[in-house]
Scaffold this active site. Sequence first.
Site, mmCIF file in Angstrom:
data_model
loop_
_atom_site.group_PDB
_atom_site.id
_atom_site.type_symbol
_atom_site.label_atom_id
_atom_site.label_comp_id
_atom_site.label_asym_id
_atom_site.label_seq_id
_atom_site.Cartn_x
_atom_site.Cartn_y
_atom_site.Cartn_z
ATOM 1 N N GLY A 165 1.532 -7.985 -1.365
ATOM 2 C CA GLY A 165 1.526 -6.919 -2.370
ATOM 3 C C GLY A 165 0.832 -7.350 -3.654
ATOM 4 C CE1 TYR B 105 -3.174 2.967 0.743
ATOM 5 C CE2 TYR B 105 -2.601 2.783 3.067
ATOM 6 C CZ TYR B 105 -3.263 3.437 2.039
ATOM 7 O OH TYR B 105 -4.006 4.543 2.314
ATOM 8 C CB ILE B 106 2.935 2.994 2.536
ATOM 9 C CG1 ILE B 106 1.747 2.983 3.518
ATOM 10 C CG2 ILE B 106 3.666 4.338 2.607
ATOM 11 C CD1 ILE B 106 2.127 3.075 4.983
ATOM 12 C CG ASN C 19 8.361 -10.931 6.967
ATOM 13 O OD1 ASN C 19 9.288 -11.188 6.191
ATOM 14 N ND2 ASN C 19 7.326 -10.225 6.612
ATOM 15 C CG ASN D 277 6.908 -11.834 -0.257
ATOM 16 O OD1 ASN D 277 6.024 -10.983 -0.358
ATOM 17 N ND2 ASN D 277 7.175 -12.460 0.867
ATOM 18 C CG LEU D 278 4.311 -10.039 -6.095
ATOM 19 C CD1 LEU D 278 4.066 -10.545 -7.524
ATOM 20 C CD2 LEU D 278 3.827 -8.591 -5.971
ATOM 21 C CG PHE E 156 -11.653 -3.425 17.519
ATOM 22 C CD1 PHE E 156 -12.631 -4.403 17.489
ATOM 23 C CD2 PHE E 156 -10.711 -3.401 16.485
ATOM 24 C CE1 PHE E 156 -12.685 -5.342 16.458
ATOM 25 C CE2 PHE E 156 -10.754 -4.334 15.455
ATOM 26 C CZ PHE E 156 -11.747 -5.302 15.438
ATOM 27 C CE1 TYR F 16 4.059 -3.121 11.749
ATOM 28 C CE2 TYR F 16 2.943 -1.508 13.123
ATOM 29 C CZ TYR F 16 3.574 -1.842 11.939
ATOM 30 O OH TYR F 16 3.714 -0.899 10.961
HETATM 31 N N1 UDP Z 1 -10.548 -0.279 14.712
HETATM 32 C C1 UDP Z 1 -11.864 -0.592 15.021
HETATM 33 N N2 UDP Z 1 -12.499 -1.527 14.264
HETATM 34 C C2 UDP Z 1 -11.903 -2.167 13.220
HETATM 35 C C3 UDP Z 1 -10.552 -1.831 12.903
HETATM 36 C C4 UDP Z 1 -9.915 -0.886 13.676
HETATM 37 O O1 UDP Z 1 -12.438 -0.050 15.965
HETATM 38 O O2 UDP Z 1 -12.542 -3.027 12.609
HETATM 39 C C5 UDP Z 1 -9.848 0.739 15.504
HETATM 40 C C6 UDP Z 1 -8.555 0.248 16.112
HETATM 41 O O3 UDP Z 1 -8.796 -0.346 17.368
HETATM 42 C C7 UDP Z 1 -7.770 1.558 16.213
HETATM 43 C C8 UDP Z 1 -8.269 2.381 15.023
HETATM 44 O O4 UDP Z 1 -9.506 1.784 14.645
HETATM 45 O O5 UDP Z 1 -8.105 2.238 17.399
HETATM 46 C C9 UDP Z 1 -7.331 2.344 13.848
HETATM 47 O O6 UDP Z 1 -6.978 1.002 13.597
HETATM 48 P P1 UDP Z 1 -6.153 0.543 12.343
HETATM 49 O O7 UDP Z 1 -6.017 -0.954 12.425
HETATM 50 O O8 UDP Z 1 -6.782 1.113 11.120
HETATM 51 O O9 UDP Z 1 -4.756 1.251 12.496
HETATM 52 P P2 UDP Z 1 -3.671 1.238 13.712
HETATM 53 O O10 UDP Z 1 -4.054 2.351 14.626
HETATM 54 O O11 UDP Z 1 -3.705 -0.100 14.347
HETATM 55 O O12 UDP Z 1 -2.398 1.503 13.004
#
Ligand code: UDP
Length: 329
Positions: free
Chosen positions: A36, A11-12, A91, A32-33, A207, A140
């Site tokens: 991607g 993506y980026i 990775n 490595n696709l 979430f 991560y």
């Molecule tokens: N999030 C959510 N529901 C989803 C996916 C993400 O509520 O289905 C929330 C996640 O908990 C975070 C924000 O959206 O607070 C951004 O999440 P994303 O995975 O896009 O990016 P991150 O902040 O992890 O880099």
Amino acid sequence: MAVLVTGGAGYIGSHTVAELLEKNEEVIVVDNLEKGHKDAVLGGKLIVGDLRDKEFIKNVFYKNDIEAVIHFAAYIEVGESVSNPLKYYNNNVAVSLNLLDAMREAKVNKIVFSSTAATYGEPENIPILETDRTMPTNPYGETKLAVEKALKWSDTAYGIKHVILRYFNASGAHISGKIGEDHNPESHLIPLIIQAALGKRDSIKIFGNDYNTPDGTCVRDYIHVSDLAQAHYLALQKLRRGEDSAIYNLGNGKGFSVREVVDVVRKVTGKNINAVDAPRRPGDPAILVASSEKIKKELNWQPKLNDLETIVATAWEWHSKHPNGYDDK
Ligand code: UDP
């Protein structure tokens, strides 16, 4: 001489390749696709191969005249990294060590590294400064921080200069409509909400609704992917000027809650989107908002698509034309 872009079909990475091509740079993509898409690579040379294979990457340097590296290739899902950390160490860290070793051997001494706000963990201050404490709350972020440290010591020992870019929430799609965001599985908020707008999923989960934030949902700093891409080019130019290694945040300095993002997508798409409260996602800090003053001041970075409605509109444009993502699956 060419700029080697690892993960340039992602993506980026693909948006950065587009930016480099617009600047008439010679580009070699290694991907490595696995995640991607070859259709996301708008030009340059694509070499399909895996950076976990040390001989492969050494050969890439041996056979091509490479001036500098922009390193994106990595796994990126926070949730998965918590449940399967070794996959991420293997990775994200091992691959970067192979790459640095190949650079050292080939005497390539410039690298721009794709890092993340996840290196900070629960922030001490908002907005977050580059000098703030780094204490990741998920594997991560730990793997990205481990590579940052390897870069620091590789500068000291081998003179490999780096620019580390810590992205906040990359989003949106190229204004040409040619490339966009297509992860499999998709885990990012904006594309998931857009999938709900397209009727490809019934609802979107929020979430956590009990964070210490104004509406109880997590607050993030969303930045357009082409503004990120521009920063990679500026970082490359900095290294070409022979300047010292540096770390920069990349965000818009403005936070939006998950609920606010859902509302913006509703407004831009005009669609009903069903959002349901769900448990917190492990490893998520409550608020991540960047200060990007340093890169603005030192590299004259100027985000152009910094309004969330515009960002979402570019994403909507791409997804509505490519409801199933790229065709190359
Ligand atoms: N999030 C959510 N529901 C989803 C996916 C993400 O509520 O289905 C929330 C996640 O908990 C975070 C924000 O959206 O607070 C951004 O999440 P994303 O995975 O896009 O990016 P991150 O902040 O992890 O880099």
